[in-house]
Enzyme design. Structure first.
Site, PDB file in Angstrom:
ATOM      1  N   GLY A  51       0.786  -1.310  -0.074  1.00  0.00           N
ATOM      2  CA  GLY A  51       0.050   0.012  -0.101  1.00  0.00           C
ATOM      3  C   GLY A  51       0.982   1.197   0.110  1.00  0.00           C
ATOM      4  O   GLY A  51       2.046   1.203   0.631  1.00  0.00           O
ATOM      5  N   GLN A  56       2.927  10.008   1.295  1.00  0.00           N
ATOM      6  CA  GLN A  56       4.281   9.491   1.047  1.00  0.00           C
ATOM      7  C   GLN A  56       5.058   9.740  -0.026  1.00  0.00           C
ATOM      8  O   GLN A  56       6.266   9.539  -0.001  1.00  0.00           O
ATOM      9  CB  GLN A  56       3.955   8.014   1.214  1.00  0.00           C
ATOM     10  CG  GLN A  56       3.550   7.305   2.577  1.00  0.00           C
ATOM     11  CD  GLN A  56       3.332   6.063   2.653  1.00  0.00           C
ATOM     12  OE1 GLN A  56       2.296   5.379   2.071  1.00  0.00           O
ATOM     13  NE2 GLN A  56       4.248   5.204   3.319  1.00  0.00           N
ATOM     14  N   CYS A 100       5.520  -0.152   6.905  1.00  0.00           N
ATOM     15  CA  CYS A 100       5.161   1.148   5.932  1.00  0.00           C
ATOM     16  C   CYS A 100       6.383   1.554   5.186  1.00  0.00           C
ATOM     17  O   CYS A 100       7.564   1.382   5.734  1.00  0.00           O
ATOM     18  CB  CYS A 100       4.901   2.278   7.203  1.00  0.00           C
ATOM     19  SG  CYS A 100       4.449   3.762   6.199  1.00  0.00           S
ATOM     20  N   LEU A 101       6.194   1.895   4.056  1.00  0.00           N
ATOM     21  CA  LEU A 101       7.153   2.350   3.293  1.00  0.00           C
ATOM     22  C   LEU A 101       7.806   3.682   3.576  1.00  0.00           C
ATOM     23  O   LEU A 101       9.181   3.421   3.407  1.00  0.00           O
ATOM     24  CB  LEU A 101       6.762   2.357   1.850  1.00  0.00           C
ATOM     25  CG  LEU A 101       6.231   1.302   1.221  1.00  0.00           C
ATOM     26  CD1 LEU A 101       5.686   1.322  -0.283  1.00  0.00           C
ATOM     27  CD2 LEU A 101       7.565   0.061   1.066  1.00  0.00           C
ATOM     28  N   HIS A 142      -4.617   1.651   7.468  1.00  0.00           N
ATOM     29  CA  HIS A 142      -3.387   1.843   7.271  1.00  0.00           C
ATOM     30  C   HIS A 142      -3.400   3.211   6.433  1.00  0.00           C
ATOM     31  O   HIS A 142      -2.799   4.249   6.907  1.00  0.00           O
ATOM     32  CB  HIS A 142      -2.287   1.002   7.252  1.00  0.00           C
ATOM     33  CG  HIS A 142      -0.877   1.519   7.177  1.00  0.00           C
ATOM     34  ND1 HIS A 142      -0.040   0.976   8.171  1.00  0.00           N
ATOM     35  CD2 HIS A 142      -0.130   2.086   6.635  1.00  0.00           C
ATOM     36  CE1 HIS A 142       1.105   1.556   7.734  1.00  0.00           C
ATOM     37  NE2 HIS A 142       1.018   2.137   6.835  1.00  0.00           N
ATOM     38  N   GLU A 143      -3.771   3.039   5.362  1.00  0.00           N
ATOM     39  CA  GLU A 143      -3.544   3.838   4.216  1.00  0.00           C
ATOM     40  C   GLU A 143      -4.470   5.160   4.258  1.00  0.00           C
ATOM     41  O   GLU A 143      -4.054   6.102   4.173  1.00  0.00           O
ATOM     42  CB  GLU A 143      -3.838   3.390   2.879  1.00  0.00           C
ATOM     43  CG  GLU A 143      -2.774   2.163   2.448  1.00  0.00           C
ATOM     44  CD  GLU A 143      -1.334   2.424   2.619  1.00  0.00           C
ATOM     45  OE1 GLU A 143      -0.851   3.831   2.375  1.00  0.00           O
ATOM     46  OE2 GLU A 143      -0.489   1.649   3.115  1.00  0.00           O
ATOM     47  N   HIS A 146      -3.056   7.589   6.790  1.00  0.00           N
ATOM     48  CA  HIS A 146      -2.133   8.342   6.243  1.00  0.00           C
ATOM     49  C   HIS A 146      -2.766   9.681   5.830  1.00  0.00           C
ATOM     50  O   HIS A 146      -2.062  10.810   5.752  1.00  0.00           O
ATOM     51  CB  HIS A 146      -1.338   7.872   5.025  1.00  0.00           C
ATOM     52  CG  HIS A 146       0.014   6.930   5.209  1.00  0.00           C
ATOM     53  ND1 HIS A 146       0.953   7.402   5.878  1.00  0.00           N
ATOM     54  CD2 HIS A 146       0.075   5.685   5.015  1.00  0.00           C
ATOM     55  CE1 HIS A 146       1.957   6.445   6.061  1.00  0.00           C
ATOM     56  NE2 HIS A 146       1.401   5.412   5.758  1.00  0.00           N
TER      57      HIS A 146
HETATM   58 ZN   LIG Z   1       2.340   3.581   5.628  1.00  0.00          ZN
END
Ligand SMILES: [Zn+2]
Length: 178
Positions: A51, A56, A100-101, A142-143, A146
């Site tokens: 994701g 991000q 998380c990226l 989670h997304e 963000h």
């Molecule tokens: Zn994340």
């Protein structure tokens, strides 16, 4: 406008003030939004990750992409959610070891509803509504977090949160020096 499709974009690492902003609604699907979604999918797949949310990659708009099909032999199942919202969430919770990226190599167990019903605008400009469970439900929540400046470390205990924050600050300092 000349545009290279499916370009990967740099992923912002924590701590970055842009990861703490509340993102603005997208509204109409424009060619720029379509290009952003394509870039974000390319960025997510090459990372690799399941994701990725627009903040991000430094775009403060309410959009995220996900594909939680981890089987490398299965066809890809990209989902692009514009202006997403949770319609309903199960009372039953589920703990999942999240990453998380924006936090390379950092993981922590986060508890969230095991099922969610999501509503969003697709790239087709239409409203979609669908139930998600398992990793898909975890990822969608989670997304969506963000887009409200909320990160997975906000869901964990203060000790572990500080440990991850310290490691990230150190990692960024080392990257800046390299
Ligand atoms: Zn994340």
């Amino acid at each position: 406008m000349a545009y290279l499709p499916r370009m990967t974009r740099p992923i912002l690492l924590f701590p970055d003030p842009r990861l703490r902003k509340t993102c603005a609604p997208v509204g109409r699907i424009t060619p720029e939004i379509e290009a952003l979604a394509a870039d974000m999918l390319a960025t997510m797949y090459s990372a690799p990750g399941v994701g990725l949310a627009a903040p991000q990659v430094g775009v403060l708009s309410r959009l995220f992409v996900m594909d939680c099909n981890k089987d490398p032999d299965a066809p890809r199942e990209p989902v692009v959610m514009v202006d997403p919202e949770v319609v309903s969430a199960s009372e039953v919770l589920n703990a999942y070891e999240e990453g998380c990226l924006s936090f390379p190599d950092q993981y922590a167990e986060v508890t969230r509803p095991v099922e969610v019903r999501m509503r969003w605008t697709g790239l087709d400009g239409k409203l979609h509504e669908r139930d998600f469970d398992g990793l898909w439900a975890t990822c969608a929540q989670h997304e969506l977090d963000h887009l409200n400046g909320r990160l997975f470390i906000d869901h964990i205990g203060p000790m572990k949160r500080q440990m991850i924050a310290r490691r990230m600050t150190k990692m960024k300092r080392e990257l800046a020096r390299a």
